[in-house]
Design an enzyme around this catalytic site. Structure first.
Site, short mmCIF file in Angstrom:
data_model
loop_
_atom_site.label_atom_id
_atom_site.label_comp_id
_atom_site.label_asym_id
_atom_site.label_seq_id
_atom_site.Cartn_x
_atom_site.Cartn_y
_atom_site.Cartn_z
N CYS A 1 0.82 -1.23 0.00
CA CYS A 1 0.00 0.00 0.00
C CYS A 1 0.85 1.27 0.00
CB CYS A 1 -0.94 0.00 1.19
SG CYS A 1 -2.14 -1.33 1.12
N ASN B 1 -10.01 0.12 -0.45
CA ASN B 1 -8.55 0.19 -0.41
C ASN B 1 -8.01 -0.39 -1.72
OD1 ASN B 1 -5.83 -0.16 0.03
ND2 ASN B 1 -6.05 -1.04 2.08
N HIS C 1 -3.16 7.49 1.89
CA HIS C 1 -3.57 6.17 1.41
C HIS C 1 -4.96 5.88 1.97
CE1 HIS C 1 -3.92 2.02 0.59
NE2 HIS C 1 -3.71 1.62 1.83
O1 UT7 Z 1 -3.67 -0.60 3.57
C1 UT7 Z 1 -3.16 -0.93 4.80
C2 UT7 Z 1 -3.66 -2.22 5.21
N1 UT7 Z 1 -4.92 -2.33 5.80
C3 UT7 Z 1 -5.42 -1.56 6.78
O2 UT7 Z 1 -5.01 -0.48 7.06
C4 UT7 Z 1 -6.54 -2.15 7.55
C5 UT7 Z 1 -6.34 -1.90 9.02
N2 UT7 Z 1 -7.38 -2.47 9.83
C6 UT7 Z 1 -8.66 -2.05 9.79
O3 UT7 Z 1 -9.02 -1.21 9.02
C7 UT7 Z 1 -9.60 -2.63 10.81
O4 UT7 Z 1 -8.89 -3.36 11.77
C8 UT7 Z 1 -10.68 -3.53 10.18
C9 UT7 Z 1 -11.65 -2.70 9.37
C10 UT7 Z 1 -10.05 -4.59 9.30
C11 UT7 Z 1 -11.49 -4.22 11.27
O5 UT7 Z 1 -12.04 -3.26 12.16
P1 UT7 Z 1 -11.86 -3.46 13.73
O6 UT7 Z 1 -12.62 -2.39 14.37
O7 UT7 Z 1 -10.38 -3.53 14.01
O8 UT7 Z 1 -12.59 -4.82 13.97
P2 UT7 Z 1 -11.99 -6.16 14.56
O9 UT7 Z 1 -11.02 -6.79 13.62
O10 UT7 Z 1 -11.55 -5.88 15.95
O11 UT7 Z 1 -13.29 -7.05 14.59
C12 UT7 Z 1 -14.41 -6.74 15.41
C13 UT7 Z 1 -15.48 -7.79 15.21
C14 UT7 Z 1 -14.94 -9.22 15.30
O12 UT7 Z 1 -15.89 -9.99 15.98
P3 UT7 Z 1 -15.68 -10.36 17.53
O13 UT7 Z 1 -14.39 -11.13 17.57
O14 UT7 Z 1 -15.61 -9.05 18.24
O15 UT7 Z 1 -16.90 -11.17 17.84
C15 UT7 Z 1 -14.86 -9.67 13.86
O16 UT7 Z 1 -15.03 -11.07 13.72
O17 UT7 Z 1 -16.02 -7.67 13.89
C16 UT7 Z 1 -16.02 -8.94 13.24
N3 UT7 Z 1 -15.87 -8.73 11.81
C17 UT7 Z 1 -16.92 -8.49 11.02
N4 UT7 Z 1 -18.24 -8.42 11.26
C18 UT7 Z 1 -19.04 -8.16 10.21
C19 UT7 Z 1 -14.73 -8.69 11.08
N5 UT7 Z 1 -15.03 -8.43 9.80
C20 UT7 Z 1 -16.38 -8.31 9.73
C21 UT7 Z 1 -17.28 -8.03 8.68
N6 UT7 Z 1 -18.58 -7.96 8.98
N7 UT7 Z 1 -16.87 -7.81 7.43
#
Ligand code: UT7
Length: 325
Positions: free
Chosen positions: A115, A282, A252
């Site tokens: 990225c 992204n 980005h």
């Molecule tokens: O380009 C550079 C690379 N990428 C990034 O910069 C991405 C960086 N990370 C992020 O943007 C965020 O961490 C995400 C958007 C990927 C995730 O957001 P988050 O607030 O960090 O959520 P999380 O990973 O802590 O997940 C929270 C909950 C989990 O459930 P539990 O364990 O709390 O029950 C996940 O299983 O959300 C769940 N979850 C979803 N639920 C519905 C994860 N993906 C999804 C989804 N829909 N698509």
């Protein structure tokens, strides 16, 4: 005393026609439009058509950038293509773009910093133009991340999209003053200790397959704002500029929360942020030049404006650049 600088002559973007909405993904996976919008700010992304390659996208963006510059491809003697999703393992997709543009001189190569790739490519082209080795560069970010996603993994497949953007950079003399146009400074960083936080689980020398993207999203998120603000502070220190001097912040586009959090920590006003993550998702190395193209189309970015670019991604890699338009 005059100095040689890489001046932006044109910018262009290209998006595949097919729009994939959050609702469409939610119709086949356990996710929802509400979750995706709340956690990422993404509403939709574009997906390349069957047979539409990264070099096709990059070529369309390059043509748009050359048209914006009012230049023909005969002016170009360097192509640096940032991509993690090349058409083939080799040759570089940059040489396909070079051939399609009818260019037979100079050099064309791919650069891989995920990225952060576009800022790494900009820095690389800038050094070659400043050294006098080349005179006019196409700096392209092009990706077809849809091809390396696990479409059954809701934690990653909702985040990414396909697209391409390009800049035409030309070497030119500037007075060596604060009003100089061009690339003013670039700062590149990597730390391979984090390489397993965001990676693709295949490759020529490991599995012999292309592989699929894997990410510990929360871990990437945890590091993102700190790394971004550090490398932007480096750009401010190197130039004496600060948040108040910036006309446009073009980050980005990974996640609206990361973008807003970084701008807030840096003291950059929300109205200065160029954001396309809602419509593009992204697009990895393509996201910054696509956002620049967006701001060019509606004429937000004008000659003389000070534009701050930053990115963070797999590796980890992270980078910043300050450019006076
Ligand atoms: O380009 C550079 C690379 N990428 C990034 O910069 C991405 C960086 N990370 C992020 O943007 C965020 O961490 C995400 C958007 C990927 C995730 O957001 P988050 O607030 O960090 O959520 P999380 O990973 O802590 O997940 C929270 C909950 C989990 O459930 P539990 O364990 O709390 O029950 C996940 O299983 O959300 C769940 N979850 C979803 N639920 C519905 C994860 N993906 C999804 C989804 N829909 N698509």
């Amino acid at each position: 005393m005059s100095v040689r600088r890489s001046i932006v002559r044109g910018v262009g973007g290209y998006l595949p026609a097919r729009v994939m909405t959050n609702q469409e993904i939610a119709s086949r996976l356990d996710t929802s439009d509400e979750w995706i919008v709340q956690r990422t700010g993404i509403h939709e992304r574009r997906i390349a058509a069957e047979g539409e390659t990264t070099s096709d996208l990059g070529l369309a963006a390059a043509r748009a950038a050359l048209a914006d510059a009012g230049m023909g491809s005969d002016a170009v003697d360097l192509i640096v293509l940032a991509t993690s999703t090349p058409d083939q393992t080799f040759p570089a997709s940059a040489v396909t773009i070079q051939a399609e543009l009818g260019i037979t001189r100079g050099a064309a190569f791919d650069l891989q910093a995920v990225c952060s790739g576009f800022v790494f490519a900009l820095a690389t082209a800038d050094r070659f133009l400043n050294s006098g080795e080349f005179r006019c560069a196409l700096v392209i970010g092009a990706e077809t991340f849809s091809r390396i996603l696990d479409w059954n993994d809701r934690s990653t497949c909702v985040l990414f999209g396909d697209g391409a953007g390009a800049l035409v950079l030309e070497a030119g003399e500037q007075p060596g003053e604060r009003t100089d146009r061009g690339v003013l400074t670039t700062h590149l960083r990597s730390d391979g200790r984090y390489r397993s936080k965001l990676y693709v689980d295949g490759g020529p020398s490991t599995t012999g397959t292309v592989g699929q993207l894997r990410m510990e999203g929360r871990e990437v998120f945890r590091h993102a704002v700190g790394m971004i603000t550090d490398v932007v502070e480096d750009a401010f220190k190197a130039t004496g500029y600060g948040a108040k001097d910036i006309d446009w912040f073009v980050p980005h586009q990974a996640n609206k929360r990361i973008i807003d959090g970084s701008a807030h920590k840096l003291g950059i006003a929300p109205e200065k942020i160029v954001s396309t993550v809602d419509r593009h998702g992204n697009t990895s190395a393509a996201s910054i030049p696509l956002a620049l193209a967006d701001a060019r189309v509606d004429r937000r970015i004008k000659p003389g404006h000070l534009v701050l670019l930053e990115a963070m991604g797999g590796g980890f890699t992270w980078a910043s650049a300050l450019v006076r338009w």
